[in-house]
Write a protein that holds these residues in place. Structure first.
Motif, PDB file in Angstrom:
ATOM      1  N   THR A  35       0.830  -1.204   0.000  1.00 47.27           N
ATOM      2  CA  THR A  35       0.000   0.000   0.000  1.00 47.27           C
ATOM      3  C   THR A  35       0.864   1.253   0.000  1.00 47.27           C
ATOM      4  OG1 THR A  35      -0.148  -0.008   2.409  1.00 47.27           O
ATOM      5  CG2 THR A  35      -1.902  -1.141   1.204  1.00 47.27           C
ATOM      6  N   LYS A  36       0.261   2.328  -0.476  1.00 42.89           N
ATOM      7  CA  LYS A  36       0.898   3.655  -0.479  1.00 42.89           C
ATOM      8  C   LYS A  36       2.278   3.626  -1.128  1.00 42.89           C
ATOM      9  CE  LYS A  36      -1.737   5.092   3.485  1.00 42.89           C
ATOM     10  NZ  LYS A  36      -1.752   5.509   4.875  1.00 42.89           N
ATOM     11  N   ASN A  40       2.169   8.470  -6.129  1.00 46.59           N
ATOM     12  CA  ASN A  40       0.711   8.615  -6.033  1.00 46.59           C
ATOM     13  C   ASN A  40       0.117   7.793  -4.886  1.00 46.59           C
ATOM     14  OD1 ASN A  40       0.499  10.384  -8.228  1.00 46.59           O
ATOM     15  ND2 ASN A  40       0.530   8.674  -9.660  1.00 46.59           N
ATOM     16  N   ASN A  41       0.982   7.226  -4.037  1.00 41.72           N
ATOM     17  CA  ASN A  41       0.512   6.377  -2.926  1.00 41.72           C
ATOM     18  C   ASN A  41      -0.452   5.301  -3.407  1.00 41.72           C
ATOM     19  OD1 ASN A  41       2.004   7.585  -0.834  1.00 41.72           O
ATOM     20  ND2 ASN A  41       0.526   9.265  -0.733  1.00 41.72           N
ATOM     21  N   SER A  42      -0.077   4.608  -4.469  1.00 43.09           N
ATOM     22  CA  SER A  42      -0.929   3.586  -5.081  1.00 43.09           C
ATOM     23  C   SER A  42      -0.780   2.240  -4.370  1.00 43.09           C
ATOM     24  CB  SER A  42      -0.532   3.393  -6.545  1.00 43.09           C
ATOM     25  OG  SER A  42      -0.719   4.576  -7.268  1.00 43.09           O
ATOM     26  N   ASN A  43      -1.761   1.378  -4.593  1.00 40.46           N
ATOM     27  CA  ASN A  43      -1.635  -0.020  -4.192  1.00 40.46           C
ATOM     28  C   ASN A  43      -0.918  -0.765  -5.309  1.00 40.46           C
ATOM     29  OD1 ASN A  43      -3.042   0.208  -1.755  1.00 40.46           O
ATOM     30  ND2 ASN A  43      -5.015  -0.187  -2.736  1.00 40.46           N
ATOM     31  N   VAL A  44      -0.098  -1.728  -4.931  1.00 40.16           N
ATOM     32  CA  VAL A  44       0.511  -2.655  -5.881  1.00 40.16           C
ATOM     33  C   VAL A  44       0.107  -4.052  -5.408  1.00 40.16           C
ATOM     34  CG1 VAL A  44       2.641  -3.566  -6.877  1.00 40.16           C
ATOM     35  CG2 VAL A  44       2.448  -1.118  -6.382  1.00 40.16           C
ATOM     36  N   TRP A  57      -0.263  -2.637 -10.786  1.00 36.49           N
ATOM     37  CA  TRP A  57      -0.646  -1.307 -10.320  1.00 36.49           C
ATOM     38  C   TRP A  57      -2.128  -1.271  -9.995  1.00 36.49           C
ATOM     39  CZ3 TRP A  57       2.700   1.942  -8.615  1.00 36.49           C
ATOM     40  CH2 TRP A  57       3.971   2.032  -9.185  1.00 36.49           C
ATOM     41  N   GLY A  58      -2.465  -0.726  -8.839  1.00 36.57           N
ATOM     42  CA  GLY A  58      -3.856  -0.576  -8.458  1.00 36.57           C
ATOM     43  C   GLY A  58      -4.504   0.595  -9.181  1.00 36.57           C
ATOM     44  N   SER A  59      -5.796   0.549  -9.239  1.00 43.83           N
ATOM     45  CA  SER A  59      -6.629   1.646  -9.746  1.00 43.83           C
ATOM     46  C   SER A  59      -7.905   1.576  -8.928  1.00 43.83           C
ATOM     47  CB  SER A  59      -6.932   1.462 -11.236  1.00 43.83           C
ATOM     48  OG  SER A  59      -7.824   0.371 -11.430  1.00 43.83           O
ATOM     49  N   THR A  60      -8.771   2.545  -9.068  1.00 43.52           N
ATOM     50  CA  THR A  60     -10.021   2.502  -8.318  1.00 43.52           C
ATOM     51  C   THR A  60     -10.763   1.194  -8.583  1.00 43.52           C
ATOM     52  OG1 THR A  60     -10.180   4.912  -8.411  1.00 43.52           O
ATOM     53  CG2 THR A  60     -12.203   3.719  -7.910  1.00 43.52           C
ATOM     54  N   ASP A  63      -8.567  -1.943  -7.285  1.00 45.40           N
ATOM     55  CA  ASP A  63      -8.540  -1.956  -5.820  1.00 45.40           C
ATOM     56  C   ASP A  63      -9.867  -2.417  -5.238  1.00 45.40           C
ATOM     57  OD1 ASP A  63      -5.938  -0.977  -5.958  1.00 45.40           O
ATOM     58  OD2 ASP A  63      -6.485   1.070  -5.400  1.00 45.40           O
TER      59      ASP A  63
END
Length: 115
Positions: A35-36, A40-44, A57-60, A63
């Motif tokens: 997380t973070k 962009n503090n994205s989820n992976v 790579w996470g996205s809305t 996720d």
């Protein structure tokens, strides 16, 4: 690439130099999430694919689906192209289809044998 002191993956999906094309997909065993990550503090999301750890790579959309899938399950993610946003008129987002791969799909349930 490292997501933290104890998190590591071999490659990312999608790769930075490979723009997604509709129908591009990945399938593997979900092993966790970092997380973070990044600016962009994205989820992976971490998937085990043919012996290598792949960071997704996470996205809305990704996720929202992946958060409810338990580690150890096989998942598939497919890029479905751009779609119009309902919440933000005039905007588009990347549509992903996310689901658990179920080996029993299409099989008949086991039935007891008659004596």
């Amino acid at each position: 690439m490292k997501g933290g002191a104890e998190q590591e993956w071999d490659r990312m999906w999608p790769e930075k130099d490979h723009p997604l094309q509709e129908g591009d997909s990945i399938q593997g065993i979900k092993t966790g999430v970092v997380t973070k990550y990044g600016s962009n503090n994205s989820n992976v999301w971490l998937l085990e694919v043919n012996g290598e750890t792949v960071g997704v790579w996470g996205s809305t959309v990704i996720d929202e689906h992946m958060k409810d899938i338990a580690d150890g399950l096989e998942v598939g993610i497919e890029y479905g192209g751009m779609a119009d946003s309902v919440k933000r008129p005039g905007k588009q987002y990347k549509k992903f289809l996310v689901g658990v791969i179920d080996d029993t799909f299409g099989e008949e349930p086991a039935r007891p044998h008659p004596l």
